[in-house]
Enzyme design. Structure first.
Site, PDB file in Angstrom:
ATOM      1  N   LYS A   1      -4.566   3.108 -12.558  1.00 52.53           N
ATOM      2  CA  LYS A   1      -5.427   2.182 -11.825  1.00 52.53           C
ATOM      3  C   LYS A   1      -5.937   1.087 -12.763  1.00 52.53           C
ATOM      4  O   LYS A   1      -5.780   1.173 -13.983  1.00 52.53           O
ATOM      5  CB  LYS A   1      -6.571   2.981 -11.186  1.00 52.53           C
ATOM      6  CG  LYS A   1      -6.072   3.992 -10.115  1.00 52.53           C
ATOM      7  CD  LYS A   1      -7.231   4.758  -9.500  1.00 52.53           C
ATOM      8  CE  LYS A   1      -6.745   5.705  -8.395  1.00 52.53           C
ATOM      9  NZ  LYS A   1      -7.868   6.453  -7.781  1.00 52.53           N
TER      10      LYS A   1
ATOM     11  N   TYR B   1      -3.525   3.116   0.813  1.00 55.84           N
ATOM     12  CA  TYR B   1      -4.628   4.036   1.089  1.00 55.84           C
ATOM     13  C   TYR B   1      -4.920   4.152   2.582  1.00 55.84           C
ATOM     14  O   TYR B   1      -6.049   4.487   2.964  1.00 55.84           O
ATOM     15  CB  TYR B   1      -5.881   3.609   0.320  1.00 55.84           C
ATOM     16  CG  TYR B   1      -5.908   4.091  -1.129  1.00 55.84           C
ATOM     17  CD1 TYR B   1      -5.800   5.453  -1.429  1.00 55.84           C
ATOM     18  CD2 TYR B   1      -6.060   3.204  -2.178  1.00 55.84           C
ATOM     19  CE1 TYR B   1      -5.827   5.912  -2.741  1.00 55.84           C
ATOM     20  CE2 TYR B   1      -6.091   3.662  -3.507  1.00 55.84           C
ATOM     21  CZ  TYR B   1      -5.980   5.021  -3.771  1.00 55.84           C
ATOM     22  OH  TYR B   1      -6.023   5.468  -5.080  1.00 55.84           O
TER      23      TYR B   1
ATOM     24  N   ASN C   1     -11.442   6.112 -11.603  1.00 51.94           N
ATOM     25  CA  ASN C   1     -11.001   7.412 -12.127  1.00 51.94           C
ATOM     26  C   ASN C   1      -9.587   7.332 -12.698  1.00 51.94           C
ATOM     27  O   ASN C   1      -8.849   8.309 -12.696  1.00 51.94           O
ATOM     28  CB  ASN C   1     -11.152   8.529 -11.081  1.00 51.94           C
ATOM     29  CG  ASN C   1     -10.346   8.277  -9.827  1.00 51.94           C
ATOM     30  OD1 ASN C   1      -9.619   7.298  -9.732  1.00 51.94           O
ATOM     31  ND2 ASN C   1     -10.456   9.170  -8.868  1.00 51.94           N
TER      32      ASN C   1
ATOM     33  N   HIS D   1      -3.926   7.609 -10.162  1.00 50.48           N
ATOM     34  CA  HIS D   1      -3.624   8.177  -8.842  1.00 50.48           C
ATOM     35  C   HIS D   1      -2.371   9.025  -8.925  1.00 50.48           C
ATOM     36  O   HIS D   1      -1.436   8.676  -9.631  1.00 50.48           O
ATOM     37  CB  HIS D   1      -3.368   7.047  -7.823  1.00 50.48           C
ATOM     38  CG  HIS D   1      -2.601   7.492  -6.619  1.00 50.48           C
ATOM     39  ND1 HIS D   1      -3.212   8.073  -5.530  1.00 50.48           N
ATOM     40  CD2 HIS D   1      -1.270   7.494  -6.336  1.00 50.48           C
ATOM     41  CE1 HIS D   1      -2.274   8.391  -4.629  1.00 50.48           C
ATOM     42  NE2 HIS D   1      -1.095   8.054  -5.094  1.00 50.48           N
TER      43      HIS D   1
ATOM     44  N   GLU E   1       4.904   6.985  -0.588  1.00 54.50           N
ATOM     45  CA  GLU E   1       4.359   6.065  -1.599  1.00 54.50           C
ATOM     46  C   GLU E   1       5.469   5.471  -2.463  1.00 54.50           C
ATOM     47  O   GLU E   1       5.427   4.286  -2.800  1.00 54.50           O
ATOM     48  CB  GLU E   1       3.301   6.792  -2.436  1.00 54.50           C
ATOM     49  CG  GLU E   1       2.049   7.106  -1.616  1.00 54.50           C
ATOM     50  CD  GLU E   1       1.049   8.039  -2.276  1.00 54.50           C
ATOM     51  OE1 GLU E   1       0.029   8.343  -1.639  1.00 54.50           O
ATOM     52  OE2 GLU E   1       1.281   8.464  -3.427  1.00 54.50           O
TER      53      GLU E   1
HETATM   54  P1  GTP Z   1      -5.894   9.535  -5.704  1.00 53.67           P
HETATM   55  O1  GTP Z   1      -4.946  10.215  -6.622  1.00 53.67           O
HETATM   56  O2  GTP Z   1      -6.346   8.185  -6.188  1.00 53.67           O
HETATM   57  O3  GTP Z   1      -5.397   9.506  -4.279  1.00 53.67           O
HETATM   58  O4  GTP Z   1      -7.210  10.433  -5.753  1.00 53.67           O
HETATM   59  P2  GTP Z   1      -7.433  11.848  -5.080  1.00 53.67           P
HETATM   60  O5  GTP Z   1      -6.227  12.284  -4.320  1.00 53.67           O
HETATM   61  O6  GTP Z   1      -7.941  12.742  -6.165  1.00 53.67           O
HETATM   62  O7  GTP Z   1      -8.614  11.543  -4.079  1.00 53.67           O
HETATM   63  P3  GTP Z   1      -8.540  10.933  -2.587  1.00 53.67           P
HETATM   64  O8  GTP Z   1      -7.134  10.675  -2.187  1.00 53.67           O
HETATM   65  O9  GTP Z   1      -9.383  11.796  -1.730  1.00 53.67           O
HETATM   66  O10 GTP Z   1      -9.301   9.554  -2.777  1.00 53.67           O
HETATM   67  C1  GTP Z   1      -8.603   8.418  -3.251  1.00 53.67           C
HETATM   68  C2  GTP Z   1      -9.477   7.658  -4.190  1.00 53.67           C
HETATM   69  O11 GTP Z   1     -10.628   7.200  -3.501  1.00 53.67           O
HETATM   70  C3  GTP Z   1     -10.034   8.482  -5.349  1.00 53.67           C
HETATM   71  O12 GTP Z   1      -9.160   8.602  -6.437  1.00 53.67           O
HETATM   72  C4  GTP Z   1     -11.235   7.678  -5.729  1.00 53.67           C
HETATM   73  O13 GTP Z   1     -10.830   6.524  -6.484  1.00 53.67           O
HETATM   74  C5  GTP Z   1     -11.745   7.236  -4.371  1.00 53.67           C
HETATM   75  N1  GTP Z   1     -12.718   8.167  -3.836  1.00 53.67           N
HETATM   76  C6  GTP Z   1     -12.482   9.380  -3.285  1.00 53.67           C
HETATM   77  N2  GTP Z   1     -13.618   9.979  -2.901  1.00 53.67           N
HETATM   78  C7  GTP Z   1     -14.614   9.101  -3.229  1.00 53.67           C
HETATM   79  C8  GTP Z   1     -16.034   9.115  -3.068  1.00 53.67           C
HETATM   80  O14 GTP Z   1     -16.624  10.074  -2.559  1.00 53.67           O
HETATM   81  N3  GTP Z   1     -16.712   8.030  -3.528  1.00 53.67           N
HETATM   82  C9  GTP Z   1     -16.091   6.961  -4.092  1.00 53.67           C
HETATM   83  N4  GTP Z   1     -16.812   5.927  -4.506  1.00 53.67           N
HETATM   84  N5  GTP Z   1     -14.767   6.916  -4.240  1.00 53.67           N
HETATM   85  C10 GTP Z   1     -14.034   7.954  -3.824  1.00 53.67           C
HETATM   86 MG    MG Z   2      -5.276  11.049  -2.910  1.00 55.86          MG
END
Ligand code: GTP
Ligand code: MG
Length: 154
Positions: free
Chosen positions: A9, A49, A117, A120, A131
């Site tokens: 990212k 997303y 973070n 991804h 994807e």
């Molecule tokens: P990805 O690998 O990026 O898809 O992350 P993930 O699979 O661990 O998490 P998810 O798919 O649920 O969410 C995608 C992204 O949205 C996360 O990596 C974070 O960058 C963001 N995100 C998820 N949950 C939160 C939240 O509660 N607050 C905020 N600010 N961002 C979030």
């Molecule tokens: Mg995810």
């Protein structure tokens, strides 16, 4: 063999973590099948997303992903989706274990406007397929490593 989509990212690119992250996947024994540095626009980020479009942090997430270039990759190997997610660590850096990428290199995910973070990874083989098709319409690069038998049983 199984493939996954991994994206470094904007915070990971800005902080110079590209080499470190690629190195971790390489050293584990996964093979790089696609790689590009790319800036995406809002509609592309929204497509990536789309599953999260109902979340309160969605627009902040899209803003974050388009805030700078990202490194898009295809990695291949046994259980690469699940193992890749383990290498990455828990979504919230406050909860990700030391030794994981997020555990080692991230602090704060942010409230609603930021989602830093670092990385991804696809959450299933099926979303990996989607994807990869979105980010690599030209398809991954087909090649096989000559060290494969030193890492894999067959
Ligand atoms: P990805 O690998 O990026 O898809 O992350 P993930 O699979 O661990 O998490 P998810 O798919 O649920 O969410 C995608 C992204 O949205 C996360 O990596 C974070 O960058 C963001 N995100 C998820 N949950 C939160 C939240 O509660 N607050 C905020 N600010 N961002 C979030
Ligand atoms: Mg995810």
């Amino acid at each position: 063999a199984e493939q996954t989509f991994i994206m470094i990212k904007p915070d990971g690119v800005q902080r110079g973590l590209v080499g470190e992250i690629i190195s971790r996947f390489e050293k584990k024994g996964f093979f790089l099948k696609g790689l590009k540095l790319i800036s995406v626009d809002r509609s592309f980020a929204e497509r990536h997303y789309s599953d999260l479009s109902a979340k309160p942090f969605f627009s902040g997430l899209v803003d974050y992903i388009i805030s700078g270039p990202v490194v898009a990759m295809v990695w291949e190997g046994k259980n690469v989706v699940t193992t890749g997610r383990k290498i990455i660590g828990a979504t919230n850096p406050a909860e990700s274990a030391p030794g994981t990428i997020r555990g080692d290199f991230a602090i704060d995910i942010g409230r609603s406007l930021c989602n830093r973070n670092v990385i991804h990874g696809s959450d299933s083989v099926e979303s990996g397929r989607k994807e990869i098709a979105l980010w690599f319409p030209e398809g991954p690069v087909a090649w096989s490593s000559s060290v494969h038998p030193w890492i894999y049983e067959n």
